[in-house]
Design a protein around this motif. Structure first.
Motif, PDB file in Angstrom:
ATOM      1  N   LEU A   1      49.458 119.253  79.172  1.00  0.00           N
ATOM      2  CA  LEU A   1      50.078 120.568  79.011  1.00  0.00           C
ATOM      3  C   LEU A   1      50.596 121.088  80.347  1.00  0.00           C
ATOM      4  O   LEU A   1      51.677 121.689  80.414  1.00  0.00           O
ATOM      5  CB  LEU A   1      49.081 121.542  78.390  1.00  0.00           C
TER       6      LEU A   1
ATOM      7  N   CYS B   1      50.899 127.887  77.308  1.00  0.00           N
ATOM      8  CA  CYS B   1      52.093 127.049  77.165  1.00  0.00           C
ATOM      9  C   CYS B   1      52.664 127.203  75.758  1.00  0.00           C
ATOM     10  O   CYS B   1      52.672 126.236  74.967  1.00  0.00           O
ATOM     11  CB  CYS B   1      51.743 125.589  77.434  1.00  0.00           C
TER      12      CYS B   1
ATOM     13  N   ILE C   1      57.289 120.279  67.117  1.00  0.00           N
ATOM     14  CA  ILE C   1      58.014 120.121  68.383  1.00  0.00           C
ATOM     15  C   ILE C   1      59.464 120.565  68.222  1.00  0.00           C
ATOM     16  O   ILE C   1      60.042 121.239  69.092  1.00  0.00           O
ATOM     17  CB  ILE C   1      57.951 118.660  68.855  1.00  0.00           C
TER      18      ILE C   1
ATOM     19  N   ASP D   1      57.887 112.830  76.599  1.00  0.00           N
ATOM     20  CA  ASP D   1      57.973 114.195  76.084  1.00  0.00           C
ATOM     21  C   ASP D   1      56.668 114.674  75.460  1.00  0.00           C
ATOM     22  O   ASP D   1      56.357 115.872  75.487  1.00  0.00           O
ATOM     23  CB  ASP D   1      59.064 114.280  75.013  1.00  0.00           C
ATOM     24  N   ALA D   2      55.925 113.754  74.860  1.00  0.00           N
ATOM     25  CA  ALA D   2      54.711 114.118  74.125  1.00  0.00           C
ATOM     26  C   ALA D   2      53.667 113.027  74.305  1.00  0.00           C
ATOM     27  O   ALA D   2      54.005 111.861  74.546  1.00  0.00           O
ATOM     28  CB  ALA D   2      55.015 114.314  72.642  1.00  0.00           C
TER      29      ALA D   2
ATOM     30  N   GLN E   1      55.051 124.635  74.045  1.00  0.00           N
ATOM     31  CA  GLN E   1      54.620 123.257  73.807  1.00  0.00           C
ATOM     32  C   GLN E   1      53.713 123.200  72.578  1.00  0.00           C
ATOM     33  O   GLN E   1      52.894 124.092  72.358  1.00  0.00           O
ATOM     34  CB  GLN E   1      53.874 122.725  75.038  1.00  0.00           C
ATOM     35  N   THR E   2      53.865 122.149  71.800  1.00  0.00           N
ATOM     36  CA  THR E   2      53.043 121.964  70.611  1.00  0.00           C
ATOM     37  C   THR E   2      51.703 121.350  70.992  1.00  0.00           C
ATOM     38  O   THR E   2      51.650 120.343  71.709  1.00  0.00           O
ATOM     39  CB  THR E   2      53.756 121.053  69.597  1.00  0.00           C
TER      40      THR E   2
ATOM     41  N   GLY F   1      53.927 119.778  81.092  1.00  0.00           N
ATOM     42  CA  GLY F   1      55.002 120.144  80.177  1.00  0.00           C
ATOM     43  C   GLY F   1      55.137 119.267  78.957  1.00  0.00           C
ATOM     44  O   GLY F   1      56.163 119.309  78.269  1.00  0.00           O
ATOM     45  N   LYS F   2      54.081 118.483  78.651  1.00  0.00           N
ATOM     46  CA  LYS F   2      54.127 117.593  77.480  1.00  0.00           C
ATOM     47  C   LYS F   2      53.561 118.288  76.246  1.00  0.00           C
ATOM     48  O   LYS F   2      52.697 119.149  76.329  1.00  0.00           O
ATOM     49  CB  LYS F   2      53.299 116.318  77.727  1.00  0.00           C
ATOM     50  N   HIS F   3      54.037 117.889  75.095  1.00  0.00           N
ATOM     51  CA  HIS F   3      53.410 118.254  73.827  1.00  0.00           C
ATOM     52  C   HIS F   3      52.198 117.344  73.630  1.00  0.00           C
ATOM     53  O   HIS F   3      52.181 116.199  74.124  1.00  0.00           O
ATOM     54  CB  HIS F   3      54.386 118.082  72.675  1.00  0.00           C
TER      55      HIS F   3
END
Length: 355
Positions: free
Chosen positions: A89, A118, A309, A70-71, A121-122, A92-94
């Motif tokens: 990014l 994005c 997040i 996820d990140a 996303q963080t 789709g990852k933080h």
């Protein structure tokens, strides 16, 4: 995912990742360090064992492509921060990347532009740890008018880490790994930005007083890539002026401090001791100003990243816009020193990274 388990892939597991980030994330409920990739397979395996991470990857691209991640925590040297961030990014990852943000202002702007594309996303840079304890307290003093109108900013960062010519060359002295980053210039400018308006002009002189060092990577003595002393004059958006003195070749105790001088008083912040002193107009000796417990800040990097997040609060320490700002400052200092001319900020164009 925001309310469920957040699975983090670690790219680069150096000392700070092992001693600070990994324990910080592992202490947060619902967060898992799911995989790690280091520079070599053996070091990846060793980091996985030490940090109790269940999976290793053969390349950083494999981390990005894993749909269960996820990140991404980027703990590499700056030369990989931009490509890994852009790929993460896009996937789709933080992203939480180590400081300094990038190699140069062009890379930092690319990262900022991608993050703005994005918004769900963080994107966060590990902040300067200096001044966090007293950040809110100094803001309160400024708000109450302790300084009056700001006149001058004095910033010192002096150490003897490179004073001995026999000290081997580290990665920070190699531009192919660190880019325009030099000594503690970026980290101190980021710290100062918490209290002072950005610089709009710089005039600088940077030098390599010890031009060659032994390079353990090649087992040869080679030219040093980055300066070991940097002096900078600045002007700011409120017409105040500043001076930065940075050196790694001065014998004696390490010093790191910020002094703010105004029309009604002065504030002195010893960033290593987290001691703040101040005096008002007419006084001669600065008095200790204890940081109230209710205002004392701390290192909350991992918790802040996860909270962002999960949508609990926005990124404040440090967002990509702030990172891009200090990268522009660092590059402006490099340009001014190279060409011996003042450089205006913000930069209107980004130079070739090989400048």
């Amino acid at each position: 995912m925001p309310r469920g388990t957040i699975r983090i892939g670690v790219i680069g597991a150096g000392a700070i990742v092992r001693t600070r980030h990994a324990p910080g994330f592992q202490a947060i409920p619902g967060v898992e360090l799911a995989g790690v990739c280091n520079r070599r397979r053996d070091s990846s395996a060793r980091a996985a064992r030490e940090l109790k991470i269940p999976k290793t990857y053969g390349s950083w691209e494999d981390v990005i492509q894993d749909p269960t991640i996820d990140a991404v925590l980027i703990g590499t040297w700056p030369y990989l921060h931009c490509p890994v961030t852009l790929a993460a990014l896009d996937a789709g990852k933080h992203v939480l990347t180590q400081a300094r943000m990038a190699m140069n202002a062009r890379e930092a702007q690319r990262m900022l532009d991608k993050a703005r594309e994005c918004p769900g996303q963080t994107a966060m840079v590990v902040p300067s740890p200096y001044g966090l304890a007293g950040e809110e307290f100094i803001r309160s003093l400024l708000k109450k008018g302790f300084l009056g109108q700001l006149r001058e900013v004095h910033v010192d960062g002096l150490t003897d880490e490179l004073a001995d010519p026999a000290t081997p060359m580290g990665w920070r002295q190699k531009t192919r790994y660190s880019g325009f980053n030099m000594l503690t210039l970026g980290i101190l400018y980021e710290t100062v930005l918490r209290w002072v308006l950005p610089a709009n002009r710089v005039l600088s002189y940077a030098s390599k007083l010890i031009p060659e060092r032994f390079d353990p990577e090649t087992n040869k003595t080679k030219p040093v890539g980055t300066p070991d002393t940097v002096q900078v004059l600045t002007t700011h958006e409120d017409d105040s002026v500043g001076v930065y003195r940075l050196s790694a070749v001065t014998w004696g105790p390490r010093t790191m401090s910020v002094a703010l001088h105004g029309s009604e008083g002065s504030i002195y912040y010893d960033l290593l001791k987290n001691e703040i002193r101040g005096l008002r107009r007419g006084e001669q000796v600065p008095k200790l100003l204890p940081i109230p417990d209710s205002m004392r800040g701390d290192w909350n990097v991992e918790a802040d990243f996860i909270a962002a997040i999960r949508g609990e609060r926005p990124v404040t320490h440090t967002d990509f816009a702030t990172g891009a700002r200090y990268m522009q400052f660092t590059e402006a200092v490099a340009r001014s020193s190279r060409h011996q001319v003042p450089v205006t900020l913000p930069l209107r164009e980004f130079s070739n990274p090989s400048l």
